[in-house]
Design a protein around this motif. Structure first.
Motif, PDB file in Angstrom:
ATOM      1  N   LYS A  80     -12.173  -4.811   3.330  1.00 61.14           N
ATOM      2  CA  LYS A  80     -12.790  -4.557   4.622  1.00 61.14           C
ATOM      3  C   LYS A  80     -13.549  -5.777   5.111  1.00 61.14           C
ATOM      4  O   LYS A  80     -14.447  -6.280   4.459  1.00 61.14           O
ATOM      5  N   THR A 115     -14.929  -6.926  -2.208  1.00 63.69           N
ATOM      6  CA  THR A 115     -14.347  -5.948  -3.106  1.00 63.69           C
ATOM      7  C   THR A 115     -12.956  -5.550  -2.687  1.00 63.69           C
ATOM      8  O   THR A 115     -12.541  -5.722  -1.549  1.00 63.69           O
ATOM      9  N   ALA A 149     -20.399  -0.772  -9.181  1.00 58.09           N
ATOM     10  CA  ALA A 149     -19.658   0.032  -8.211  1.00 58.09           C
ATOM     11  C   ALA A 149     -19.403  -0.790  -6.959  1.00 58.09           C
ATOM     12  O   ALA A 149     -20.215  -1.632  -6.567  1.00 58.09           O
ATOM     13  N   LYS A 150     -18.298  -0.541  -6.321  1.00 58.43           N
ATOM     14  CA  LYS A 150     -17.922  -1.343  -5.153  1.00 58.43           C
ATOM     15  C   LYS A 150     -18.913  -1.230  -4.007  1.00 58.43           C
ATOM     16  O   LYS A 150     -19.074  -2.162  -3.226  1.00 58.43           O
ATOM     17  N   SER A 151     -19.550  -0.096  -3.892  1.00 52.59           N
ATOM     18  CA  SER A 151     -20.483   0.115  -2.788  1.00 52.59           C
ATOM     19  C   SER A 151     -21.848  -0.513  -3.039  1.00 52.59           C
ATOM     20  O   SER A 151     -22.692  -0.543  -2.139  1.00 52.59           O
ATOM     21  N   ASP A 152     -22.071  -1.027  -4.250  1.00 54.68           N
ATOM     22  CA  ASP A 152     -23.368  -1.592  -4.607  1.00 54.68           C
ATOM     23  C   ASP A 152     -23.401  -3.101  -4.407  1.00 54.68           C
ATOM     24  O   ASP A 152     -22.365  -3.757  -4.307  1.00 54.68           O
ATOM     25  N   LYS A 153     -24.606  -3.642  -4.392  1.00 48.64           N
ATOM     26  CA  LYS A 153     -24.786  -5.081  -4.251  1.00 48.64           C
ATOM     27  C   LYS A 153     -25.020  -5.761  -5.590  1.00 48.64           C
ATOM     28  O   LYS A 153     -25.030  -6.993  -5.668  1.00 48.64           O
ATOM     29  N   ALA A 177     -16.933   7.190  -7.887  1.00 48.09           N
ATOM     30  CA  ALA A 177     -17.047   5.868  -7.263  1.00 48.09           C
ATOM     31  C   ALA A 177     -16.108   4.871  -7.936  1.00 48.09           C
ATOM     32  O   ALA A 177     -15.897   4.902  -9.151  1.00 48.09           O
ATOM     33  N   GLN A 178     -15.559   3.965  -7.148  1.00 47.74           N
ATOM     34  CA  GLN A 178     -14.687   2.928  -7.675  1.00 47.74           C
ATOM     35  C   GLN A 178     -15.517   1.739  -8.136  1.00 47.74           C
ATOM     36  O   GLN A 178     -16.601   1.478  -7.623  1.00 47.74           O
ATOM     37  N   ALA A 193     -10.151  -2.794  -1.933  1.00 48.51           N
ATOM     38  CA  ALA A 193     -10.081  -1.421  -1.460  1.00 48.51           C
ATOM     39  C   ALA A 193      -8.787  -0.780  -1.938  1.00 48.51           C
ATOM     40  O   ALA A 193      -7.717  -1.060  -1.420  1.00 48.51           O
ATOM     41  N   ARG A 218     -22.370   9.594  -9.289  1.00 50.78           N
ATOM     42  CA  ARG A 218     -21.289   8.966  -8.531  1.00 50.78           C
ATOM     43  C   ARG A 218     -20.049   8.818  -9.400  1.00 50.78           C
ATOM     44  O   ARG A 218     -19.452   7.748  -9.486  1.00 50.78           O
TER      45      ARG A 218
END
Length: 441
Positions: A83, A88, A329-333, A349-350, A90, A346
């Motif tokens: 994205k 990361t 996790a991909k959504s984390d920093k 979560a990926q 997707a 989670r």
């Protein structure tokens, strides 16, 4: 009731109508269960969906023939978009990236949309070839070439001023390689096209890594007493069979196996730092393969299954060195420490570094003690029937710290009792920060 001696692992209890309960202790996220017949294996496979998560992890690693080695350079088109050129990968719902080098590229912490678009187009080419879509492969090659030529200014704008000239030179070298694709593509020589594509993508990955100016996040202070890898490192591992036997890979004999491992400190700095430090110390020289059951291959116990030690004892402190569970996790920093993603609420979560490539590198630990890993680690032998990429029960529960990018085919015949004959750090040692270095900062 036999208990395999090794304190680094989960204990599972299996019950069956034909035998009494059996308790097996294992230092992997797995249960190694010997079976003398294909019927028994098939029966266990049919029961996978009906068991609890812990039982699933056990049964997904039942002794079974090793799966075929996947191509080292393949990623489906629907699973390649990042994205807005993000850091990361997707994954798609039905097709998942199984290429270790692609996974490492998408894991780089960069934002550069045109560069990522060029990468995506190049990674699409082998998928086109597998479907015999030669014109689409040609279109994607031309697309990548066009982006690298026509969007050069936008690409370079993402680099710091001091790196733009170097990046421009590296991109020129990549663009100069595109005419080499024309003849093998016209001749429908897919093997040669894939070989050229792999080389170009490796160069592109080096350009992407050049964009990183500083480590992207702060390591928690409580872990600065441990070695930290702030970047990546490449390690060569040479393995030999017990009794000076030869490796037999599909009828071809090899005196030894040579593998190249990439340790990813951007995604797992504490875990990768711990392992690289042990490689530098020579800890894995002559290390025995403790388990090889067709799904995982484990090593790193300093005195084997029969000795009292379970991990690395620091010669300075005389204490067992353990590291925290580290999952990104991909959504984390930044990575999550000390908890599984499931424990963090989670579970679906990926992760940035998933268990979806043959030869994935991950830490062994005690099942119910997340921060118990020390020196034991394993190669994960991706088996799509039992551990489907993107839907297995290892992601988020065990720390992945890198991938095998070359020579992984030798894992097909790496068995218990074989040994790591030698190791050599090829690059990245300068990225390893030891506790004294961190204190000085």
């Amino acid at each position: 009731m036999d208990v395999l001696k090794d304190s680094r692992v989960p204990t599972f209890v299996l019950s069956s109508s034909s035998s009494s309960n059996t308790r097996v202790k294992s230092s992997l996220p797995t249960l190694c269960m010997k079976s003398s017949s294909d019927d028994q294996i098939a029966k266990v496979r049919r029961t996978l969906a009906s068991h609890t998560a812990a039982f699933l992890i056990a049964t997904t690693l039942i002794a079974s023939p090793v799966s075929s080695v996947l191509p080292s350079w393949f990623a489906p088109d629907v699973a390649l978009a990042a994205k807005d050129g993000g850091a990361t990968f997707a994954a798609a719902s039905s097709q998942v990236n199984k290429d270790p080098e692609s996974l490492l590229r998408w894991a780089l912490p960069i934002q550069n949309k045109p560069l990522r678009e060029a990468q995506k187009a190049l990674e699409q080419v082998p998928f086109d070839l597998r479907r015999l879509q030669w014109s689409k492969a040609d279109d994607n090659l031309r697309k990548a070439e066009g982006i690298l030529k026509n969007k050069r200014k936008d690409i370079l704008a993402k680099f710091s001023a001091g790196k733009q000239e170097k990046a421009n030179q590296m991109l020129d070298e990549i663009v100069e390689a595109f005419p080499d694709f024309r003849d093998p593509l016209s001749a429908k020589n897919s093997e040669r096209v894939v070989e050229l594509g792999r080389d170009v993508l490796r160069k592109l990955g080096r350009v992407e890594e050049l964009q990183i100016d500083a480590f992207p996040y702060e390591i928690p202070a409580e872990y600065k007493n441990l070695p930290i890898l702030k970047g990546r490192a490449t390690v060569e591992v040479i393995v030999k069979k017990a009794g000076n036997q030869s490796f037999d890979i599909d009828g071809v004999l090899y005196d030894q196996g040579k593998m190249t491992l990439v340790l990813d400190g951007y995604s797992a700095p504490v875990t990768a730092g711990n392992i690289l430090d042990l490689f530098e110390r020579g800890f894995y020289q002559n290390a025995e393969i403790l388990r090889s059951d067709g799904f995982v291959i484990q090593t790193g116990d300093p005195d084997g299954n029969e000795g009292p030690l379970d991990g690395f004892v620091d010669p300075k402190t005389k204490q067992l060195r353990t590291i925290p569970l580290e999952v990104f996790a991909k959504s984390d920093k930044q990575p999550l420490y000390g908890l599984t993603l499931e424990e963090d609420g989670r579970g679906a979560a990926q992760t940035v570094l998933p268990f979806s490539a043959y030869g994935t590198l991950a830490m062994a630990r005690e099942e119910f003690t997340p921060d118990s890993a020390s020196s034991q680690w394993f190669w994960f032998l991706f088996e799509p029937d039992l551990t489907p990429a993107g839907r297995n029960l290892l992601d988020g529960r065990y720390a992945v710290f890198g991938y095998t990018i070359d020579g992984g085919f030798i894992l097909k015949d790496l068995k218990e009792g074989d040994r790591i004959a030698s190791t050599r750090i090829l690059s990245g040692l300068e990225n390893l920060q030891k506790p004294n270095d961190l204190v000085a900062q």
